[in-house]
Motif scaffolding. Structure first.
Motif, PDB file in Angstrom:
ATOM      1  N   ILE A 194       0.750  -1.142   0.090  1.00  0.00           N
ATOM      2  CA  ILE A 194       0.027   0.119  -0.087  1.00  0.00           C
ATOM      3  C   ILE A 194       0.682   1.218   0.054  1.00  0.00           C
ATOM      4  O   ILE A 194       0.611   2.104  -0.704  1.00  0.00           O
ATOM      5  CB  ILE A 194      -0.892   0.045   1.160  1.00  0.00           C
ATOM      6  CG1 ILE A 194      -1.974  -1.122   1.049  1.00  0.00           C
ATOM      7  CG2 ILE A 194      -1.598   1.430   1.420  1.00  0.00           C
ATOM      8  CD1 ILE A 194      -2.639  -1.194   2.107  1.00  0.00           C
ATOM      9  N   PHE A 229      -8.109  -1.823  -0.920  1.00  0.00           N
ATOM     10  CA  PHE A 229      -6.863  -1.650  -1.483  1.00  0.00           C
ATOM     11  C   PHE A 229      -6.823  -0.302  -2.639  1.00  0.00           C
ATOM     12  O   PHE A 229      -6.087   0.633  -2.470  1.00  0.00           O
ATOM     13  CB  PHE A 229      -6.260  -2.806  -2.272  1.00  0.00           C
ATOM     14  CG  PHE A 229      -4.880  -2.607  -2.838  1.00  0.00           C
ATOM     15  CD1 PHE A 229      -3.666  -2.529  -1.934  1.00  0.00           C
ATOM     16  CD2 PHE A 229      -4.503  -2.437  -4.316  1.00  0.00           C
ATOM     17  CE1 PHE A 229      -2.446  -2.350  -2.389  1.00  0.00           C
ATOM     18  CE2 PHE A 229      -3.613  -2.261  -4.817  1.00  0.00           C
ATOM     19  CZ  PHE A 229      -2.358  -2.138  -3.899  1.00  0.00           C
ATOM     20  N   LYS A 241      -7.432   2.944  -0.658  1.00  0.00           N
ATOM     21  CA  LYS A 241      -6.351   3.168   0.205  1.00  0.00           C
ATOM     22  C   LYS A 241      -5.179   3.818  -0.626  1.00  0.00           C
ATOM     23  O   LYS A 241      -4.467   4.665  -0.161  1.00  0.00           O
ATOM     24  CB  LYS A 241      -5.820   1.940   1.155  1.00  0.00           C
ATOM     25  CG  LYS A 241      -6.630   1.848   2.311  1.00  0.00           C
ATOM     26  CD  LYS A 241      -5.775   0.764   3.024  1.00  0.00           C
ATOM     27  CE  LYS A 241      -6.814  -0.014   3.948  1.00  0.00           C
ATOM     28  NZ  LYS A 241      -6.988  -1.324   3.939  1.00  0.00           N
ATOM     29  N   THR A 242      -5.266   3.487  -1.803  1.00  0.00           N
ATOM     30  CA  THR A 242      -3.977   3.769  -2.385  1.00  0.00           C
ATOM     31  C   THR A 242      -4.432   4.709  -3.736  1.00  0.00           C
ATOM     32  O   THR A 242      -3.507   5.419  -4.172  1.00  0.00           O
ATOM     33  CB  THR A 242      -3.598   2.398  -3.256  1.00  0.00           C
ATOM     34  OG1 THR A 242      -4.484   2.047  -4.216  1.00  0.00           O
ATOM     35  CG2 THR A 242      -2.726   1.246  -2.356  1.00  0.00           C
TER      36      THR A 242
END
Ligand SMILES: Cc1cc2nc3c(=O)[nH]c(=O)nc-3n(C[C@H](O)[C@H](O)[C@H](O)COP(=O)(O)O)c2cc1C
Length: 198
Positions: A69, A120, A123-124
């Motif tokens: 991440i 994911f 978050k990224t």
């Protein structure tokens, strides 16, 4: 030929095997490829040196590895500009691919895979064009006692194998061959070749 980078994040080592397999398969198809553990990356790490990048991370407790991440966040701009793919290695994907599982169990496993991927991406901030969930491994013999017990309990509830005296590998290596073939075909297309040359 400009090489392809295969970067991975792992806890128990299976995703390293997946990354090494992808790189070896690329080389068999005449593409140079290097494998890098994201934990060992020294910044500044220039992704622009590569023709493409394949990132692979395993899932633990509902999340991809935090070092992946962090790496994606640091390299978001480069990743958005270049051919890039993400491999998500999990046991939920084993549930999706299990031919013995009921349609309901497979649908639930698919929702789990999707939810972890969406988290994911959120978050990224990265939405890779190519995403491939990969069924991972159950390495009972390598877990400590507590982890072995917890995993046995979880896996039993999902109808998976519970003989802790051995390990289980669920990865469909032939599906990874096909994934590499698609990547190579895309990179070998005339438009991609002229982008690499410029
Ligand atoms: C403690 C632990 C927690 C895990 N949590 C999840 C999970 O939440 N979802 C899932 O699909 N797989 C989960 N797994 C399965 C791993 O994703 C699978 O074993 C994978 O192959 C691990 O890859 P690695 O060896 O590269 O770390 C877990 C495995 C362990 C040991």
């Amino acid at each position: 030929m400009i090489p392809i980078a295969v970067l991975y994040a792992t806890r128990e080592g299976h995703t390293r095997r997946v990354a090494e397999y992808i790189a070896a398969t690329l080389r068999v198809r005449d593409w140079p490829a290097g494998v890098v553990d994201v934990r060992s990356v020294k910044e500044p790490f220039v992704l622009g040196r590569y023709a493409a990048v394949v990132l692979a991370a395993s899932v633990h407790r509902g999340q991809h590895e935090r070092e992946m991440i962090a790496f994606v966040r640091r390299h978001l701009e480069e990743l958005d500009r270049m051919p890039a793919a993400f491999l998500s290695v999990s046991l939920s994907e084993r549930g999706v691919e299990d031919p013995a599982a009921s349609p309901e169990a497979r649908a639930k496993a698919e929702l789990d895979v999707r939810a972890v991927l969406e988290a994911f991406f959120d978050k990224t901030g990265w939405r890779p064009k190519h995403v491939k969930p990969v069924a991972g491994a159950l390495l009972y013999t390598r877990y400590g006692m507590l982890k072995r017990l917890v995993m046995k309990h979880i896996v039993r509830a999902e109808g998976g194998p519970t003989d802790t005296s051995r390990d289980y590998e669920f990865t469909d290596w032939e599906a990874l061959d096909r994934f590499v073939d698609e990547l190579v075909a895309e990179l070998s297309a005339p438009e991609a070749r002229s982008a690499q040359a410029s």
